[in-house]
Structures are given as C-alpha cells and as structure tokens.
Design an enzyme around this catalytic site. Structure first.
Site, PDB file in Angstrom:
ATOM      1  N   CYS A 140     -34.311 -28.997  -5.689  1.00  0.00           N
ATOM      2  CA  CYS A 140     -33.372 -27.872  -5.825  1.00  0.00           C
ATOM      3  C   CYS A 140     -32.842 -27.767  -7.252  1.00  0.00           C
ATOM      4  CB  CYS A 140     -32.207 -28.064  -4.852  1.00  0.00           C
ATOM      5  SG  CYS A 140     -30.970 -26.766  -4.961  1.00  0.00           S
ATOM      6  N   GLU A 198     -23.223 -18.310  -9.089  1.00  0.00           N
ATOM      7  CA  GLU A 198     -24.053 -17.159  -8.762  1.00  0.00           C
ATOM      8  C   GLU A 198     -23.915 -16.815  -7.286  1.00  0.00           C
ATOM      9  OE1 GLU A 198     -27.471 -17.585 -12.155  1.00  0.00           O
ATOM     10  OE2 GLU A 198     -27.850 -18.619 -10.293  1.00  0.00           O
ATOM     11  N   SER A 258     -30.018 -28.199   6.474  1.00  0.00           N
ATOM     12  CA  SER A 258     -31.232 -28.306   5.655  1.00  0.00           C
ATOM     13  C   SER A 258     -31.877 -29.648   5.975  1.00  0.00           C
ATOM     14  CB  SER A 258     -30.862 -28.225   4.176  1.00  0.00           C
ATOM     15  OG  SER A 258     -30.176 -27.019   3.944  1.00  0.00           O
ATOM     16  N   LEU A 259     -32.858 -29.614   6.832  1.00  0.00           N
ATOM     17  CA  LEU A 259     -33.428 -30.868   7.335  1.00  0.00           C
ATOM     18  C   LEU A 259     -34.595 -31.334   6.449  1.00  0.00           C
ATOM     19  CD1 LEU A 259     -33.110 -32.931   9.614  1.00  0.00           C
ATOM     20  CD2 LEU A 259     -34.713 -31.580  10.967  1.00  0.00           C
ATOM     21  N   HIS A 260     -35.606 -30.511   6.331  1.00  0.00           N
ATOM     22  CA  HIS A 260     -36.772 -30.758   5.466  1.00  0.00           C
ATOM     23  C   HIS A 260     -37.668 -31.928   5.866  1.00  0.00           C
ATOM     24  CE1 HIS A 260     -35.410 -27.539   3.002  1.00  0.00           C
ATOM     25  NE2 HIS A 260     -34.341 -28.173   2.569  1.00  0.00           N
ATOM     26  N   CYS A 317     -25.120 -14.030   0.029  1.00  0.00           N
ATOM     27  CA  CYS A 317     -25.336 -15.468  -0.078  1.00  0.00           C
ATOM     28  C   CYS A 317     -24.355 -15.976  -1.132  1.00  0.00           C
ATOM     29  CB  CYS A 317     -26.789 -15.732  -0.483  1.00  0.00           C
ATOM     30  SG  CYS A 317     -27.129 -17.471  -0.783  1.00  0.00           S
ATOM     31  N   SER A 328     -24.254 -23.407   5.760  1.00  0.00           N
ATOM     32  CA  SER A 328     -25.431 -24.266   5.658  1.00  0.00           C
ATOM     33  C   SER A 328     -25.045 -25.581   4.992  1.00  0.00           C
ATOM     34  CB  SER A 328     -26.494 -23.560   4.822  1.00  0.00           C
ATOM     35  OG  SER A 328     -27.603 -24.405   4.630  1.00  0.00           O
ATOM     36  N   CYS A 332     -33.751 -19.202  -2.588  1.00  0.00           N
ATOM     37  CA  CYS A 332     -33.225 -20.514  -2.195  1.00  0.00           C
ATOM     38  C   CYS A 332     -33.568 -21.569  -3.231  1.00  0.00           C
ATOM     39  CB  CYS A 332     -33.862 -20.986  -0.892  1.00  0.00           C
ATOM     40  SG  CYS A 332     -33.448 -20.019   0.514  1.00  0.00           S
ATOM     41  N   CYS A 345     -23.513 -28.780  -7.841  1.00  0.00           N
ATOM     42  CA  CYS A 345     -23.569 -29.331  -6.483  1.00  0.00           C
ATOM     43  C   CYS A 345     -23.315 -30.829  -6.519  1.00  0.00           C
ATOM     44  CB  CYS A 345     -24.945 -29.065  -5.861  1.00  0.00           C
ATOM     45  SG  CYS A 345     -25.031 -29.529  -4.113  1.00  0.00           S
ATOM     46  N   GLY A 353     -23.988 -25.326  -4.282  1.00  0.00           N
ATOM     47  CA  GLY A 353     -22.997 -26.271  -3.771  1.00  0.00           C
ATOM     48  C   GLY A 353     -23.199 -26.669  -2.329  1.00  0.00           C
ATOM     49  N   GLU A 354     -22.472 -27.696  -1.931  1.00  0.00           N
ATOM     50  CA  GLU A 354     -22.529 -28.204  -0.568  1.00  0.00           C
ATOM     51  C   GLU A 354     -21.197 -27.873   0.115  1.00  0.00           C
ATOM     52  OE1 GLU A 354     -24.556 -29.488   1.735  1.00  0.00           O
ATOM     53  OE2 GLU A 354     -22.739 -29.560   2.933  1.00  0.00           O
ATOM     54  N   CYS A 364     -30.642 -33.227  -4.077  1.00  0.00           N
ATOM     55  CA  CYS A 364     -31.958 -32.889  -3.521  1.00  0.00           C
ATOM     56  C   CYS A 364     -32.917 -32.649  -4.695  1.00  0.00           C
ATOM     57  CB  CYS A 364     -31.875 -31.638  -2.662  1.00  0.00           C
ATOM     58  SG  CYS A 364     -30.625 -31.762  -1.371  1.00  0.00           S
TER      59      CYS A 364
HETATM   60  N1  SAH Z   1     -26.029 -27.444   0.144  1.00  0.00           N
HETATM   61  C1  SAH Z   1     -26.242 -26.584   1.284  1.00  0.00           C
HETATM   62  C2  SAH Z   1     -26.193 -25.125   0.903  1.00  0.00           C
HETATM   63  C3  SAH Z   1     -27.364 -24.670   0.028  1.00  0.00           C
HETATM   64  S1  SAH Z   1     -28.425 -23.718   1.001  1.00  0.00           S
HETATM   65  C4  SAH Z   1     -27.532 -26.955   1.977  1.00  0.00           C
HETATM   66  O1  SAH Z   1     -28.295 -27.732   1.410  1.00  0.00           O
HETATM   67  O2  SAH Z   1     -27.763 -26.508   3.085  1.00  0.00           O
HETATM   68  C5  SAH Z   1     -29.852 -23.619   0.053  1.00  0.00           C
HETATM   69  C6  SAH Z   1     -31.082 -23.840   0.907  1.00  0.00           C
HETATM   70  O3  SAH Z   1     -32.248 -23.745   0.079  1.00  0.00           O
HETATM   71  C7  SAH Z   1     -31.099 -25.233   1.518  1.00  0.00           C
HETATM   72  O4  SAH Z   1     -31.690 -25.177   2.773  1.00  0.00           O
HETATM   73  C8  SAH Z   1     -31.981 -25.976   0.533  1.00  0.00           C
HETATM   74  O5  SAH Z   1     -32.526 -27.126   1.105  1.00  0.00           O
HETATM   75  C9  SAH Z   1     -33.014 -24.915   0.219  1.00  0.00           C
HETATM   76  N2  SAH Z   1     -33.714 -25.134  -1.047  1.00  0.00           N
HETATM   77  C10 SAH Z   1     -33.293 -25.864  -2.110  1.00  0.00           C
HETATM   78  N3  SAH Z   1     -34.201 -25.816  -3.088  1.00  0.00           N
HETATM   79  C11 SAH Z   1     -35.222 -25.040  -2.650  1.00  0.00           C
HETATM   80  C12 SAH Z   1     -36.439 -24.587  -3.218  1.00  0.00           C
HETATM   81  N4  SAH Z   1     -36.774 -24.940  -4.427  1.00  0.00           N
HETATM   82  N5  SAH Z   1     -37.227 -23.787  -2.481  1.00  0.00           N
HETATM   83  C13 SAH Z   1     -36.865 -23.400  -1.240  1.00  0.00           C
HETATM   84  N6  SAH Z   1     -35.719 -23.789  -0.646  1.00  0.00           N
HETATM   85  C14 SAH Z   1     -34.909 -24.604  -1.342  1.00  0.00           C
END
Ligand code: SAH
Length: 348
Positions: free
Chosen positions: A121, A94, A220-222, A107, A197, A339, A114, A165-166, A118
């Site tokens: 996700c 997608e 993507s730190l979180h 995007c 990203s 996201c 992936c 994907g990553e 996580c």
């Molecule tokens: N794999 C890469 C590219 C994906 S970017 C990465 O992780 O950066 C997608 C972004 O959406 C990332 O920052 C991910 O952490 C965030 N994300 C994943 N699931 C989400 C959700 N349910 N709600 C909001 N953000 C989310």
C-alpha cells in the site's frame, strides 16, 4: 496555522448556547449556529444569514471555522474525482468521489499517512503523521457531497472509510465524525450507507461491536494463512488470525450484519489452492462476503496481480460454498485515486 482553541466546531451545542447567554443573547442562537456548522456545512460566519450582523461579528471575534480547503482536484477519465485536502496545519490528505450510473460514493481518509505497514500500500509508505479530527473527516464528506451535487446532480449515496489511514487507530474521532454525518442535526445520512474498513485490529472490532453501530464493516484480509498475512501486513503479527476471526464473529453476533472481506490476489503470494481453501474456511465461520480487489501497482516489485486462473479459482470455490464474491474493478487509477494509491503524490 490557525488557532485550534478558537475552533468553533470543537464546541458542543450546549457550549454554543451558553456562549450566547454569556453575551446577553438568547440561547437558541446556539442551535442556529450548530445547524449552520453541521447541517449546512458553511465555511464562513457571513453565511449564517439568520443571525444579525452583530452576532456574526461576535462569533468572528471569538471563533474561527478551521475548515479544510481543497488544494487540488484531479479528474479521472472514468469520472472519479480526487481531492487533495489541505488541513489547518498545512498537512494534506486525499479523498475520492466515485460515481456510477446511480450512485456517488465518497472514499474518505481517517489519518494523515497511516499507522500500519502493509507492504503493498502506497499510503503505508507515508507513515502516520497524525490523526484527523472529527471535523476534518466531516469536511471531506461535506466537500464530496457538494461536488456530487454539482457534477452529478445528486447527493452522496455511500461513504466508505477506505482512504488514507486506519480508522481503528483513530477510533473515537471516526465515530464522532460518523455521528455528525448521520445525525438529523448534521447531514442526516443513513448509517446503513457507511462502511468502515479496517486492516483488522481485533480488540477494536470488539469495542466497536459493543457500541451497537449501524454502519457496515469491511476487513482487509488478503490472506487467511497466518504466515502469508504476517508477511504482507507485518503489523498483524501482533493479532493472530484466530483473534481476528473471533472478533468478527462477535461483531456479527451483535450486529447481525455480514462482514465484507477485501482481498487482492497476487502472483505467488496467495494464488495457491491452499490459500483459496484457507479463505473458504475462514469465511465459513461468520456470514460474510468477499470483494476481490484488483491490484493497483505502487512500485513494489514483490507484488503482481495474479492470473485470471487463480482469481477464477477463488470465485469458483467461494461460490461453491455459497459465499458471495464480487470482483471489484479499480476506479481512478490514472490519477492515483484507486485503493492503496493515496500518497499525496501531486501535492509534494
Ligand atoms: N486501513 C484500512 C482502510 C484503508 S482501505 C484498511 O486497510 O482496511 C484501502 C483498501 O485498499 C484496503 O483494503 C487495502 O488493503 C487495499 N489496498 C491497499 N493497497 C492496495 C493496492 N496497491 N491495490 C489494491 N488494493 C490495495
């Protein structure tokens, strides 16, 4: 399923030039074909109108253009559009077009599914099926560019590798696609408008920094607390936060570009004062900014968007330490285009 050996977009410009010479024609036709493929993104040899019928027939006899087809387009009430893109082997990824008043952001996906895990996700639940080829990444961009011109009368202004994907686990193909997107013989887009990203794979960030990229980096730190991060992003157990921090510092030393941290605040996961302090400390190491992303529920009860009090505390503390912070509203939620929601739901 089409034959990848015949895929003309796997040929370099030099190879295309030699092809014509081998068939008794001038080499410069190779340059023309290359431009049709990468600058004009045509999907059929018949569209290569500055070549003779004979040469077009010669090309179709030897090659195919394995372009990705848009199997379905969904439109959100906020104007966001999501494409389900069918690849030559029938797999689907997608990609999303996110319009604002002045911009069109694409995007795009880098893998089918992936490699990572996580737990918040939806894409992670698909598992990785395969990496995308450079042309499959390029096709997503070319299609979104056409749609932006058609619906909003402007080309793409930005590209973010934030789809499925990553990107760091499909590094060389992502870089090859960016080359095609940015080169004057391709789409000619400025790399400054592209953001890659990553979930944070330190050795790949270092490798990328060594290649002097001109695009931007988002991580993507979180959470900046090791245990919390390992818990919600299990793969990161292999990549201690100090290594991640060092790799980001290295990236900055090479590029002099601020890194963006993507960050969702969840109830009882990372909404404590200690988590806020840990993020502030992490951010102090390297010039950076923080994007607080709204959580998009993906059917896992463990995760719930934190209260505004917690989000306000993050904003307050980061701002107090001069760390730029923005709150990013979700777009395209109603069509599962936001996201973390990309999971090929409608194409199952
Ligand atoms: N794999 C890469 C590219 C994906 S970017 C990465 O992780 O950066 C997608 C972004 O959406 C990332 O920052 C991910 O952490 C965030 N994300 C994943 N699931 C989400 C959700 N349910 N709600 C909001 N953000 C989310």
């Amino acid at each position: 399923m089409s034959d990848v050996r015949k895929d003309i977009r796997r040929r370099s410009k030099e190879e295309l030039r030699s092809f014509f010479v081998e068939h008794g024609a001038p080499a410069f036709h190779g340059n023309q074909v290359y431009e049709w493929l990468w600058q004009k993104a045509v999907t059929d040899f018949a569209q290569m109108t500055n070549l003779s019928k004979t040469h077009r027939a010669l090309l179709s006899a030897h090659f195919s253009i394995n372009h990705a087809d848009v199997a379905q387009v969904q439109k959100s009430e906020d104007g966001t559009m999501k494409n389900a893109v069918r690849l030559h082997d029938g797999k689907v990824v997608e990609s999303v077009l996110i319009p604002t008043e002045t911009r069109s952001t694409a995007c795009v996906s880098s893998q089918v599914g992936c490699s990572l895990d996580c737990s918040f996700c939806a894409t992670a639940q698909l598992k990785r099926m395969r990496n995308l080829n450079p042309d499959e990444i390029f096709d997503q961009v070319a299609t979104l560019n056409r749609q932006s011109l058609e619906h909003f009368s402007r080309p793409l202004s930005n590209i973010v590798f934030m789809g499925m994907g990553e990107p760091m686990m499909n590094y060389s193909n992502v870089i090859k696609a960016i080359e095609k997107i940015t080169s004057p013989e391709g789409m000619g887009m400025s790399p400054r408008r592209i953001t890659v990203s990553t979930s944070g794979i330190p050795k790949m960030i270092v490798k990328m920094a060594d290649e002097h990229p001109r695009f931007k980096l988002a991580v993507s730190l979180h959470s900046a607390v090791e245990d919390t991060r390992n818990n919600i992003m299990p793969f990161s157990t292999n990549f201690p936060l100090t290594d991640l921090k060092d790799s980001i510092q290295y990236w900055y030393s090479k590029t002099k570009e601020r890194v963006t941290y993507e960050y969702v605040v969840w109830k009882e996961i990372n909404d404590s004062v200690d988590e806020v302090k840990a993020l502030v400390n992490f951010c102090k190491h390297t010039p950076s900014k923080v994007n607080l992303i709204e959580y998009n529920p993906v059917g896992n009860d463990a995760f719930e968007q934190a209260d505004n009090t917690a989000i306000n505390l993050y904003v307050y503390e980061l701002s107090k330490h001069q760390i730029p912070v923005t709150i990013r509203r979700s777009r395209g939620k109603d069509i599962d285009a936001a996201c973390g929601q990309l999971a090929n739901k409608s194409s199952h």
